[in-house]
Design a protein around this motif. Sequence first.
Motif, mmCIF file in Angstrom:
data_model
loop_
_atom_site.group_PDB
_atom_site.id
_atom_site.type_symbol
_atom_site.label_atom_id
_atom_site.label_comp_id
_atom_site.label_asym_id
_atom_site.label_seq_id
_atom_site.Cartn_x
_atom_site.Cartn_y
_atom_site.Cartn_z
ATOM 1 N N TYR A 151 0.566 6.292 -7.002
ATOM 2 C CA TYR A 151 -0.659 7.043 -7.269
ATOM 3 C C TYR A 151 -0.413 8.549 -7.156
ATOM 4 O O TYR A 151 -0.905 9.332 -7.967
ATOM 5 C CB TYR A 151 -1.780 6.629 -6.311
ATOM 6 C CG TYR A 151 -3.050 7.391 -6.546
ATOM 7 C CD1 TYR A 151 -3.925 7.000 -7.555
ATOM 8 C CD2 TYR A 151 -3.364 8.517 -5.795
ATOM 9 C CE1 TYR A 151 -5.087 7.715 -7.800
ATOM 10 C CE2 TYR A 151 -4.522 9.234 -6.038
ATOM 11 C CZ TYR A 151 -5.384 8.836 -7.043
ATOM 12 O OH TYR A 151 -6.519 9.543 -7.296
ATOM 13 N N ALA A 152 0.366 8.947 -6.149
ATOM 14 C CA ALA A 152 0.657 10.371 -5.948
ATOM 15 C C ALA A 152 1.391 10.965 -7.151
ATOM 16 O O ALA A 152 1.192 12.137 -7.478
ATOM 17 C CB ALA A 152 1.482 10.561 -4.682
ATOM 18 N N GLN A 153 2.202 10.163 -7.814
ATOM 19 C CA GLN A 153 2.956 10.657 -8.971
ATOM 20 C C GLN A 153 2.093 10.752 -10.227
ATOM 21 O O GLN A 153 2.221 11.693 -10.996
ATOM 22 C CB GLN A 153 4.149 9.740 -9.256
ATOM 23 C CG GLN A 153 5.221 9.811 -8.200
ATOM 24 C CD GLN A 153 6.330 8.806 -8.442
ATOM 25 O OE1 GLN A 153 6.349 8.110 -9.450
ATOM 26 N NE2 GLN A 153 7.252 8.712 -7.503
ATOM 27 N N PRO A 190 0.810 -1.228 0.000
ATOM 28 C CA PRO A 190 0.000 0.000 0.000
ATOM 29 C C PRO A 190 0.844 1.281 0.000
ATOM 30 O O PRO A 190 0.459 2.274 -0.616
ATOM 31 C CB PRO A 190 -0.816 -0.103 1.295
ATOM 32 C CG PRO A 190 -0.882 -1.567 1.571
ATOM 33 C CD PRO A 190 0.438 -2.126 1.097
ATOM 34 N N VAL A 191 2.013 1.246 0.669
ATOM 35 C CA VAL A 191 2.880 2.426 0.677
ATOM 36 C C VAL A 191 3.386 2.706 -0.735
ATOM 37 O O VAL A 191 3.354 3.847 -1.220
ATOM 38 C CB VAL A 191 4.058 2.241 1.664
ATOM 39 C CG1 VAL A 191 5.080 3.356 1.519
ATOM 40 C CG2 VAL A 191 3.548 2.164 3.091
ATOM 41 N N ALA A 202 0.647 1.360 -10.261
ATOM 42 C CA ALA A 202 0.690 0.469 -9.100
ATOM 43 C C ALA A 202 0.260 -0.948 -9.489
ATOM 44 O O ALA A 202 0.859 -1.930 -9.046
ATOM 45 C CB ALA A 202 -0.200 1.003 -7.987
ATOM 46 N N ALA A 210 2.021 1.612 -3.569
ATOM 47 C CA ALA A 210 0.871 1.973 -4.412
ATOM 48 C C ALA A 210 0.483 3.438 -4.194
ATOM 49 O O ALA A 210 0.189 4.159 -5.151
ATOM 50 C CB ALA A 210 -0.316 1.061 -4.114
ATOM 51 N N GLY A 211 0.498 3.885 -2.954
ATOM 52 C CA GLY A 211 0.177 5.279 -2.659
ATOM 53 C C GLY A 211 1.179 6.239 -3.278
ATOM 54 O O GLY A 211 0.818 7.300 -3.798
ATOM 55 N N SER A 212 2.437 5.857 -3.230
ATOM 56 C CA SER A 212 3.504 6.675 -3.838
ATOM 57 C C SER A 212 3.325 6.774 -5.348
ATOM 58 O O SER A 212 3.434 7.862 -5.932
ATOM 59 C CB SER A 212 4.839 6.011 -3.554
ATOM 60 O OG SER A 212 5.710 6.848 -2.942
ATOM 61 N N PHE A 252 -4.043 4.480 -10.633
ATOM 62 C CA PHE A 252 -3.539 3.236 -10.048
ATOM 63 C C PHE A 252 -2.909 2.312 -11.091
ATOM 64 O O PHE A 252 -2.438 1.233 -10.757
ATOM 65 C CB PHE A 252 -4.659 2.497 -9.302
ATOM 66 C CG PHE A 252 -4.958 3.109 -7.965
ATOM 67 C CD1 PHE A 252 -4.047 3.017 -6.925
ATOM 68 C CD2 PHE A 252 -6.141 3.780 -7.749
ATOM 69 C CE1 PHE A 252 -4.308 3.590 -5.697
ATOM 70 C CE2 PHE A 252 -6.414 4.361 -6.525
ATOM 71 C CZ PHE A 252 -5.499 4.266 -5.490
ATOM 72 N N HIS A 268 -1.531 10.009 -10.343
ATOM 73 C CA HIS A 268 -2.964 10.170 -10.079
ATOM 74 C C HIS A 268 -3.785 9.095 -10.784
ATOM 75 O O HIS A 268 -4.894 9.324 -11.240
ATOM 76 C CB HIS A 268 -3.448 11.577 -10.441
ATOM 77 C CG HIS A 268 -2.747 12.635 -9.668
ATOM 78 N ND1 HIS A 268 -2.932 12.812 -8.325
ATOM 79 C CD2 HIS A 268 -1.806 13.539 -10.036
ATOM 80 C CE1 HIS A 268 -2.166 13.789 -7.901
ATOM 81 N NE2 HIS A 268 -1.461 14.248 -8.919
#
Length: 96
Positions: free
Chosen positions: A69-71, A62-63, A78, A65-67, A75, A73
Amino acid sequence: MALPVLAPLAAGDLLSDILGGGTFVGKVTIAMPAAQRAAGKAGARMMAIMTVVYGVGQIIGPVLAGSLYAQSHSFNSALLAAAGALLLAIAVSLRL
C-alpha cells in the motif's frame, strides 16, 4: 481475494469478504482434523505446525499489505498478492 480489484464496487468487496473471510473459520475447522488424520500418530505435531503457519500468516500478511500500500497507495497490489498466495497454496496442496 481479487474480486475488489476485478469488480471495484461494493458488491465485489462484499462478495470477497463473504467468500474469503467469512469462510475462514470453516476452513480451519475442516483443515485441522484432516491434517490430524493424514498425519496419523504425528497428528498433534501437524496441528501445532499448522497453528504456527496460520499465526505467521496473520503477522506477515498485514505487514506485506502495508508495504504494498505504501508503494502504490492502493490495496489492489496487496489483494492480487493475496490471490497469488492462495493460488500457490492450492498448487502445493494438490501436490501433497
